[in-house]
Design an enzyme around this catalytic site. Sequence first.
Site, PDB file in Angstrom:
ATOM      1  N   THR A  91       0.814  -1.219   0.000  1.00 14.53           N
ATOM      2  CA  THR A  91       0.000   0.000   0.000  1.00 14.53           C
ATOM      3  C   THR A  91       0.851   1.273   0.000  1.00 14.53           C
ATOM      4  OG1 THR A  91      -0.095  -0.087   2.405  1.00 14.53           O
ATOM      5  CG2 THR A  91      -1.961  -1.051   1.229  1.00 14.53           C
ATOM      6  N   GLN A 104       4.171   3.911  -1.137  1.00 13.61           N
ATOM      7  CA  GLN A 104       4.586   4.540  -2.404  1.00 13.61           C
ATOM      8  C   GLN A 104       5.248   3.510  -3.321  1.00 13.61           C
ATOM      9  OE1 GLN A 104       7.187   8.372  -3.243  1.00 13.61           O
ATOM     10  NE2 GLN A 104       8.571   6.689  -2.808  1.00 13.61           N
ATOM     11  N   ALA A 147       7.605  -1.174   6.262  1.00 12.84           N
ATOM     12  CA  ALA A 147       8.402  -0.565   7.335  1.00 12.84           C
ATOM     13  C   ALA A 147       7.668   0.607   7.941  1.00 12.84           C
ATOM     14  CB  ALA A 147       9.742  -0.063   6.778  1.00 12.84           C
ATOM     15  N   SER A 164       8.450   3.845   8.076  1.00 11.82           N
ATOM     16  CA  SER A 164       9.493   4.416   7.216  1.00 11.82           C
ATOM     17  C   SER A 164       9.821   5.878   7.519  1.00 11.82           C
ATOM     18  CB  SER A 164       9.065   4.274   5.754  1.00 11.82           C
ATOM     19  OG  SER A 164       8.005   5.172   5.481  1.00 11.82           O
ATOM     20  N   THR A 183      18.479   1.280   3.099  1.00 14.24           N
ATOM     21  CA  THR A 183      18.351   2.736   2.963  1.00 14.24           C
ATOM     22  C   THR A 183      19.669   3.490   3.110  1.00 14.24           C
ATOM     23  OG1 THR A 183      17.470   4.680   4.124  1.00 14.24           O
ATOM     24  CG2 THR A 183      17.663   2.691   5.422  1.00 14.24           C
ATOM     25  N   GLU A 206      19.942   5.944   4.831  1.00 12.29           N
ATOM     26  CA  GLU A 206      20.029   6.365   6.237  1.00 12.29           C
ATOM     27  C   GLU A 206      21.088   5.544   6.984  1.00 12.29           C
ATOM     28  OE1 GLU A 206      18.209   8.857   8.150  1.00 12.29           O
ATOM     29  OE2 GLU A 206      17.952   9.560   6.108  1.00 12.29           O
ATOM     30  N   LYS A 225      17.094  -0.536  10.522  1.00 15.18           N
ATOM     31  CA  LYS A 225      17.369  -0.926   9.135  1.00 15.18           C
ATOM     32  C   LYS A 225      18.757  -1.570   8.995  1.00 15.18           C
ATOM     33  CE  LYS A 225      13.805   0.207   6.428  1.00 15.18           C
ATOM     34  NZ  LYS A 225      13.221  -0.658   5.403  1.00 15.18           N
TER      35      LYS A 225
HETATM   36  P1  NAP Z   1       5.776   3.949   2.785  1.00 17.06           P
HETATM   37  O1  NAP Z   1       5.064   4.675   1.694  1.00 17.06           O
HETATM   38  O2  NAP Z   1       5.830   4.529   4.139  1.00 17.06           O
HETATM   39  O3  NAP Z   1       5.148   2.477   2.875  1.00 17.06           O
HETATM   40  C1  NAP Z   1       5.432   1.620   3.950  1.00 17.06           C
HETATM   41  C2  NAP Z   1       4.591   0.387   3.818  1.00 17.06           C
HETATM   42  O4  NAP Z   1       4.854  -0.486   4.927  1.00 17.06           O
HETATM   43  C3  NAP Z   1       3.071   0.651   3.830  1.00 17.06           C
HETATM   44  O5  NAP Z   1       2.453  -0.194   2.915  1.00 17.06           O
HETATM   45  C4  NAP Z   1       2.687   0.241   5.261  1.00 17.06           C
HETATM   46  O6  NAP Z   1       1.357  -0.174   5.391  1.00 17.06           O
HETATM   47  C5  NAP Z   1       3.629  -0.942   5.444  1.00 17.06           C
HETATM   48  N1  NAP Z   1       3.749  -1.338   6.854  1.00 17.06           N
HETATM   49  C6  NAP Z   1       4.191  -0.595   7.883  1.00 17.06           C
HETATM   50  N2  NAP Z   1       4.148  -1.300   9.036  1.00 17.06           N
HETATM   51  C7  NAP Z   1       3.644  -2.537   8.715  1.00 17.06           C
HETATM   52  C8  NAP Z   1       3.352  -3.704   9.451  1.00 17.06           C
HETATM   53  N3  NAP Z   1       3.542  -3.763  10.772  1.00 17.06           N
HETATM   54  N4  NAP Z   1       2.865  -4.771   8.793  1.00 17.06           N
HETATM   55  C9  NAP Z   1       2.634  -4.719   7.459  1.00 17.06           C
HETATM   56  N5  NAP Z   1       2.895  -3.636   6.703  1.00 17.06           N
HETATM   57  C10 NAP Z   1       3.394  -2.547   7.326  1.00 17.06           C
HETATM   58  O7  NAP Z   1       7.294   3.665   2.341  1.00 17.06           O
HETATM   59  P2  NAP Z   1       7.979   3.738   0.898  1.00 17.06           P
HETATM   60  O8  NAP Z   1       8.467   5.123   0.670  1.00 17.06           O
HETATM   61  O9  NAP Z   1       7.123   3.084  -0.103  1.00 17.06           O
HETATM   62  O10 NAP Z   1       9.291   2.869   1.166  1.00 17.06           O
HETATM   63  C11 NAP Z   1       9.273   1.453   0.995  1.00 17.06           C
HETATM   64  C12 NAP Z   1      10.427   0.848   1.779  1.00 17.06           C
HETATM   65  O11 NAP Z   1      11.657   1.380   1.339  1.00 17.06           O
HETATM   66  C13 NAP Z   1      10.378   1.082   3.281  1.00 17.06           C
HETATM   67  O12 NAP Z   1      10.900  -0.062   3.902  1.00 17.06           O
HETATM   68  C14 NAP Z   1      11.330   2.258   3.501  1.00 17.06           C
HETATM   69  O13 NAP Z   1      11.857   2.217   4.806  1.00 17.06           O
HETATM   70  C15 NAP Z   1      12.363   1.960   2.436  1.00 17.06           C
HETATM   71  N6  NAP Z   1      13.069   3.116   1.872  1.00 17.06           N
HETATM   72  C16 NAP Z   1      12.358   4.153   1.350  1.00 17.06           C
HETATM   73  C17 NAP Z   1      13.024   5.210   0.767  1.00 17.06           C
HETATM   74  C18 NAP Z   1      12.284   6.368   0.157  1.00 17.06           C
HETATM   75  O14 NAP Z   1      12.914   7.398  -0.092  1.00 17.06           O
HETATM   76  N7  NAP Z   1      11.013   6.238  -0.150  1.00 17.06           N
HETATM   77  C19 NAP Z   1      14.439   5.193   0.709  1.00 17.06           C
HETATM   78  C20 NAP Z   1      15.117   4.108   1.248  1.00 17.06           C
HETATM   79  C21 NAP Z   1      14.436   3.071   1.806  1.00 17.06           C
HETATM   80  P3  NAP Z   1       0.176   0.879   5.757  1.00 17.06           P
HETATM   81  O15 NAP Z   1      -0.254   1.467   4.456  1.00 17.06           O
HETATM   82  O16 NAP Z   1      -0.811  -0.019   6.382  1.00 17.06           O
HETATM   83  O17 NAP Z   1       0.769   1.888   6.700  1.00 17.06           O
HETATM   84  O1  G4F Z   2      11.739  13.801   3.757  1.00 20.64           O
HETATM   85  P1  G4F Z   2      12.364  13.320   5.013  1.00 20.64           P
HETATM   86  O2  G4F Z   2      11.472  13.116   6.163  1.00 20.64           O
HETATM   87  O3  G4F Z   2      13.145  12.023   4.625  1.00 20.64           O
HETATM   88  P2  G4F Z   2      14.360  11.227   5.321  1.00 20.64           P
HETATM   89  O4  G4F Z   2      14.473  11.513   6.744  1.00 20.64           O
HETATM   90  O5  G4F Z   2      15.561  11.467   4.484  1.00 20.64           O
HETATM   91  O6  G4F Z   2      13.868   9.714   5.163  1.00 20.64           O
HETATM   92  C1  G4F Z   2      13.368   9.210   3.928  1.00 20.64           C
HETATM   93  O7  G4F Z   2      14.445   8.794   3.118  1.00 20.64           O
HETATM   94  C2  G4F Z   2      15.228   7.706   3.665  1.00 20.64           C
HETATM   95  C3  G4F Z   2      16.358   7.417   2.667  1.00 20.64           C
HETATM   96  O8  G4F Z   2      17.462   8.215   2.952  1.00 20.64           O
HETATM   97  C4  G4F Z   2      14.314   6.511   3.862  1.00 20.64           C
HETATM   98  F1  G4F Z   2      15.035   5.460   4.350  1.00 20.64           F
HETATM   99  C5  G4F Z   2      13.193   6.858   4.806  1.00 20.64           C
HETATM  100  O9  G4F Z   2      12.297   5.736   4.892  1.00 20.64           O
HETATM  101  C6  G4F Z   2      12.422   8.055   4.249  1.00 20.64           C
HETATM  102  O10 G4F Z   2      11.769   7.667   3.056  1.00 20.64           O
HETATM  103  O11 G4F Z   2      13.514  14.344   5.456  1.00 20.64           O
HETATM  104  C7  G4F Z   2      14.563  14.737   4.598  1.00 20.64           C
HETATM  105  C8  G4F Z   2      15.371  15.860   5.252  1.00 20.64           C
HETATM  106  C9  G4F Z   2      15.782  15.575   6.698  1.00 20.64           C
HETATM  107  O12 G4F Z   2      17.129  15.967   6.894  1.00 20.64           O
HETATM  108  C10 G4F Z   2      14.877  16.464   7.527  1.00 20.64           C
HETATM  109  O13 G4F Z   2      15.458  16.900   8.744  1.00 20.64           O
HETATM  110  O14 G4F Z   2      14.556  17.019   5.302  1.00 20.64           O
HETATM  111  C11 G4F Z   2      14.685  17.618   6.565  1.00 20.64           C
HETATM  112  N1  G4F Z   2      13.482  18.405   6.830  1.00 20.64           N
HETATM  113  C12 G4F Z   2      13.461  19.754   6.992  1.00 20.64           C
HETATM  114  N2  G4F Z   2      12.218  20.162   7.253  1.00 20.64           N
HETATM  115  C13 G4F Z   2      12.218  17.940   7.010  1.00 20.64           C
HETATM  116  C14 G4F Z   2      11.435  19.063   7.279  1.00 20.64           C
HETATM  117  N3  G4F Z   2      11.703  16.684   6.940  1.00 20.64           N
HETATM  118  C15 G4F Z   2      10.355  16.543   7.143  1.00 20.64           C
HETATM  119  N4  G4F Z   2       9.806  15.318   7.034  1.00 20.64           N
HETATM  120  N5  G4F Z   2       9.554  17.629   7.437  1.00 20.64           N
HETATM  121  C16 G4F Z   2      10.049  18.896   7.527  1.00 20.64           C
HETATM  122  O15 G4F Z   2       9.313  19.859   7.794  1.00 20.64           O
END
Ligand code: NAP
Ligand code: G4F
Length: 378
Positions: A23, A25, A95, A97, A140, A142, A168
Amino acid sequence: MPRVLWCINSKQMKHIALITGVTGQDGSYLSELLLAKGYSVHGLIRRSSVDYRERIAHLEGLPHFHLHYADMSDSMSLVKLVGQVQPTEIYNLAAQSHVQVSFDAPEFTADVDAVGVLRILEAVRTNHLEKTCRIYQASTSELYGKVEAVPQSETTPFHPYSPYAVAKLYGYWIIKEYREAYDMFCCSGILFNHESERRGETFVTREITLAAARIAQGKQDCLYLGNLDSKRDWGYAKDYVECMWLILQHDTPEDFVIATGVQHTVREFATLAFHHAGIELRWEGKGIDEKGIDTKTGKIVVAVSPDFYRPTDVVNLLGDPTKAQRELGWNPQRTSFEQLVKLMVEHDMNKIMHERISELSKERKMNLAEYLEKGIVK
Ligand code: NAP
Ligand code: G4F
């Protein structure tokens, strides 16, 4: 079993994918990609009191798309699900996330993001699928956290800097451990930030594009942000899910950095997003006193709030995608930063316009054509 047999098996197998986090992104884009490739796609969903399936609503009802209730914190549900689906590929995307939320809910984050990975691996072993099921783990950038080198590659040391990143890191190492201990085909994609019009609304990029659209259309006065100097390597989620798939089609199980190799600050993202929404920003002040001012009206439209500062913040992420480019043939520059910001803003300008029309229609009982005709919305 010698690793080369994996190639033979993958060609002979019927492709059945199990996606956790379907569900989310990435889960939604990956489902579309795999369905288009002829996979049978099974998604794990968890029970919620509200409808959270917006991103996959268009896929529900398709003959090869199936949803199942389970939870990453419930081993038995995972063992049953893996046994029932008999997947040839698992994409473990589920996750908690959000990095900032992990400071508020560290134990839950560890349970789902760390132990959850172990539960998936054990569910595969319990069902004796170690030699037929490949596993992708959503690792990630991170992990690099308080970075020890810039740019970051597969060989850069990790220094996690939040409860999310520490959880992670466990996921990353347990994947590597099962690969080495049990000769399983499990890999990590070390993905840098990737965004889209489906990005969760509390991540900084989407907060900015939505606020820019609302401010441009008179629905909001000011956007409050945290650290404007933070630097990220932002890519487009649609391009990144293709790489997840490529990682599992590779001859050998390996970990890959997925990034664009281009870095921008949060301030630069905001400046470009407001520009696409028709507002030119001028920045004044420093630290918590910094403001983004609309050059045309002189109004403050962006301000800093310490509420959005994190106890420890990762501020300098820049990925080196050379290995993915060379070994997977993946193109890290398919969607540029400029294109990404533009497509997100265009989407949110439309979204807000439709919300306004729907509000106005309720009030005045007019339809879209009448609003366009009268010039009330453009
Ligand atoms: P997201 O939009 O937050 O989606 C997270 C998904 O995990 C949702 O479908 C959520 O379900 C599900 N989930 C959370 N807790 C759960 C649980 N206890 N049991 C079953 N499902 C659960 O994240 P995303 O951006 O698509 O990212 C996908 C993955 O890549 C994550 O593991 C994230 O940490 C990792 N990642 C993301 C980024 C990024 O920039 N997007 C970068 C690096 C790594 P619900 O809809 O029910 O909440
Ligand atoms: O958009 P963010 O919340 O993403 P963040 O923390 O980088 O995490 C995302 O990317 C990771 C990969 O590197 C994933 F693993 C993780 O699951 C997630 O998808 O914040 C990005 C940056 C941070 O440094 C934060 O401090 O933006 C800065 N920021 C500044 N103002 C903010 C804000 N972040 C958020 N969310 N909201 C603010 O108002």
